[in-house]
Design a protein around this motif. Sequence first.
Motif, PDB file in Angstrom:
ATOM      1  N   MET A   1      43.018  92.867  75.598  1.00 14.31           N
ATOM      2  CA  MET A   1      43.535  94.077  76.219  1.00 14.31           C
ATOM      3  C   MET A   1      44.293  93.714  77.498  1.00 14.31           C
ATOM      4  O   MET A   1      43.782  93.023  78.372  1.00 14.31           O
ATOM      5  N   THR A   2      45.532  94.178  77.597  1.00 15.48           N
ATOM      6  CA  THR A   2      46.325  93.934  78.792  1.00 15.48           C
ATOM      7  C   THR A   2      46.187  95.120  79.743  1.00 15.48           C
ATOM      8  O   THR A   2      46.479  96.251  79.371  1.00 15.48           O
ATOM      9  N   LEU A   3      45.727  94.871  80.950  1.00 17.67           N
ATOM     10  CA  LEU A   3      45.525  95.928  81.926  1.00 17.67           C
ATOM     11  C   LEU A   3      46.574  95.858  83.023  1.00 17.67           C
ATOM     12  O   LEU A   3      47.051  94.783  83.374  1.00 17.67           O
ATOM     13  N   ILE A   4      46.939  97.025  83.541  1.00 16.71           N
ATOM     14  CA  ILE A   4      47.911  97.123  84.620  1.00 16.71           C
ATOM     15  C   ILE A   4      47.280  96.618  85.918  1.00 16.71           C
ATOM     16  O   ILE A   4      46.092  96.820  86.164  1.00 16.71           O
ATOM     17  N   CYS A 166      44.353 102.443  89.163  1.00 19.41           N
ATOM     18  CA  CYS A 166      43.069 102.537  89.867  1.00 19.41           C
ATOM     19  C   CYS A 166      41.953 101.928  89.034  1.00 19.41           C
ATOM     20  O   CYS A 166      41.934 102.040  87.806  1.00 19.41           O
ATOM     21  N   LEU A 167      41.020 101.312  89.716  1.00 19.19           N
ATOM     22  CA  LEU A 167      39.795 100.812  89.100  1.00 19.19           C
ATOM     23  C   LEU A 167      38.665 101.712  89.574  1.00 19.19           C
ATOM     24  O   LEU A 167      38.382 101.784  90.773  1.00 19.19           O
ATOM     25  N   SER A 183      42.748 108.177  82.830  1.00 24.35           N
ATOM     26  CA  SER A 183      43.573 106.997  82.507  1.00 24.35           C
ATOM     27  C   SER A 183      43.352 105.839  83.464  1.00 24.35           C
ATOM     28  O   SER A 183      44.246 105.003  83.656  1.00 24.35           O
ATOM     29  N   MET A 184      42.163 105.780  84.073  1.00 22.98           N
ATOM     30  CA  MET A 184      41.858 104.694  85.003  1.00 22.98           C
ATOM     31  C   MET A 184      41.185 103.530  84.295  1.00 22.98           C
ATOM     32  O   MET A 184      40.574 103.691  83.237  1.00 22.98           O
ATOM     33  N   GLN A 185      41.308 102.357  84.886  1.00 21.39           N
ATOM     34  CA  GLN A 185      40.509 101.223  84.467  1.00 21.39           C
ATOM     35  C   GLN A 185      39.092 101.442  85.012  1.00 21.39           C
ATOM     36  O   GLN A 185      38.929 102.082  86.049  1.00 21.39           O
ATOM     37  N   THR A 186      38.107 100.924  84.328  1.00 24.75           N
ATOM     38  CA  THR A 186      36.733 101.304  84.665  1.00 24.75           C
ATOM     39  C   THR A 186      35.785 100.119  84.731  1.00 24.75           C
ATOM     40  O   THR A 186      35.924  99.144  84.005  1.00 24.75           O
ATOM     41  N   VAL A 187      34.811 100.280  85.627  1.00 33.89           N
ATOM     42  CA  VAL A 187      33.697  99.350  85.738  1.00 33.89           C
ATOM     43  C   VAL A 187      32.410 100.161  85.634  1.00 33.89           C
ATOM     44  O   VAL A 187      32.223 101.122  86.381  1.00 33.89           O
ATOM     45  N   ALA A 188      31.558  99.790  84.729  1.00 33.55           N
ATOM     46  CA  ALA A 188      30.249 100.418  84.620  1.00 33.55           C
ATOM     47  C   ALA A 188      29.214  99.525  85.299  1.00 33.55           C
ATOM     48  O   ALA A 188      29.167  98.320  85.039  1.00 33.55           O
ATOM     49  N   ILE A 189      28.422 100.123  86.188  1.00 32.26           N
ATOM     50  CA  ILE A 189      27.288  99.418  86.795  1.00 32.26           C
ATOM     51  C   ILE A 189      26.053 100.289  86.573  1.00 32.26           C
ATOM     52  O   ILE A 189      25.574 100.973  87.484  1.00 32.26           O
ATOM     53  N   PRO A 190      25.543 100.320  85.355  1.00 37.62           N
ATOM     54  CA  PRO A 190      24.399 101.183  85.059  1.00 37.62           C
ATOM     55  C   PRO A 190      23.109 100.652  85.670  1.00 37.62           C
ATOM     56  O   PRO A 190      23.014  99.469  86.030  1.00 37.62           O
ATOM     57  N   ILE A 217      37.885  91.708  90.950  1.00 32.54           N
ATOM     58  CA  ILE A 217      39.185  92.197  91.423  1.00 32.54           C
ATOM     59  C   ILE A 217      40.134  91.050  91.764  1.00 32.54           C
ATOM     60  O   ILE A 217      41.350  91.222  91.740  1.00 32.54           O
ATOM     61  N   GLU A 218      39.584  89.888  92.046  1.00 29.60           N
ATOM     62  CA  GLU A 218      40.443  88.729  92.305  1.00 29.60           C
ATOM     63  C   GLU A 218      41.110  88.238  91.025  1.00 29.60           C
ATOM     64  O   GLU A 218      42.113  87.526  91.077  1.00 29.60           O
ATOM     65  N   ASN A 219      40.547  88.627  89.886  1.00 29.38           N
ATOM     66  CA  ASN A 219      41.054  88.124  88.611  1.00 29.38           C
ATOM     67  C   ASN A 219      41.703  89.176  87.727  1.00 29.38           C
ATOM     68  O   ASN A 219      42.068  88.893  86.593  1.00 29.38           O
ATOM     69  N   ILE A 220      41.832  90.396  88.253  1.00 29.38           N
ATOM     70  CA  ILE A 220      42.506  91.458  87.491  1.00 29.38           C
ATOM     71  C   ILE A 220      44.013  91.369  87.742  1.00 29.38           C
ATOM     72  O   ILE A 220      44.436  91.271  88.870  1.00 29.38           O
TER      73      ILE A 220
END
Length: 220
Positions: A1-4, A166-167, A183-190, A217-220
């Motif tokens: 998956m290619t992310l912006i 946005c993340l 339409s945001m990129q997402t991080v789940a921290i359950p 975030i350094e690698n996105i």
Amino acid sequence: MTLIKINAVIFDMDGVIIDTEPAWQRVEVAVLSQLGVPITLADAEKTTGMRIDLLVHYWYQKYPWPEYDNQAVSQQIIDGVIHFIETEGKPMQGVVAALQACQQQGLKIGLATSSSSDLIASVMNKLAIRDYFEAIASAEKLQYGKPHPEVYVNCATALGVEPATCLAIEDSFNGLIAARAASMQTVAIPATEFAGQSRWQVAHHQLAHLGQLKSLIENI
């Protein structure tokens, strides 16, 4: 998956920045039990991320009680959580390091929460982190709270960035759906006890705690 490439990080508050979700659930069960609503802590987990008035309405639809006053019940729950924040509130692991990492990467920082303005103020004051945030958006007075995406869209607009850049960081499935719908990129921290559930696969990334955000975030 290619992310912006991302331009901003938008944090949820309860369960991401401050460890309040167990308090929300305990207070929710205590207040509603007094009204004859037979819910458990496991039941209350289903409403994680919902705006307080929608949460109260949700349980009223399932277990109606006499003299229904959504505002009064909502405020009683909010007051209980604020008391917890002021007396026992603690940041989630890695919060300050994550905020500093965002600043170091030149990313704008926002907050998108279902919580009310008085709760937001209580958390910002308790943790002394208000200066990190360039925009704070609450679903408190919106027609719909999470899982509706409006609060996330509003936060991106306030930051002056496109939602797709946005993340969003979430601990609840309702919040995650809201961020994805925006339409945001997402991080789940359950929460640790729910981290193995397959539903988190809807997120672009999953972390154990905010201390891992810097590397991400350094690698996105």
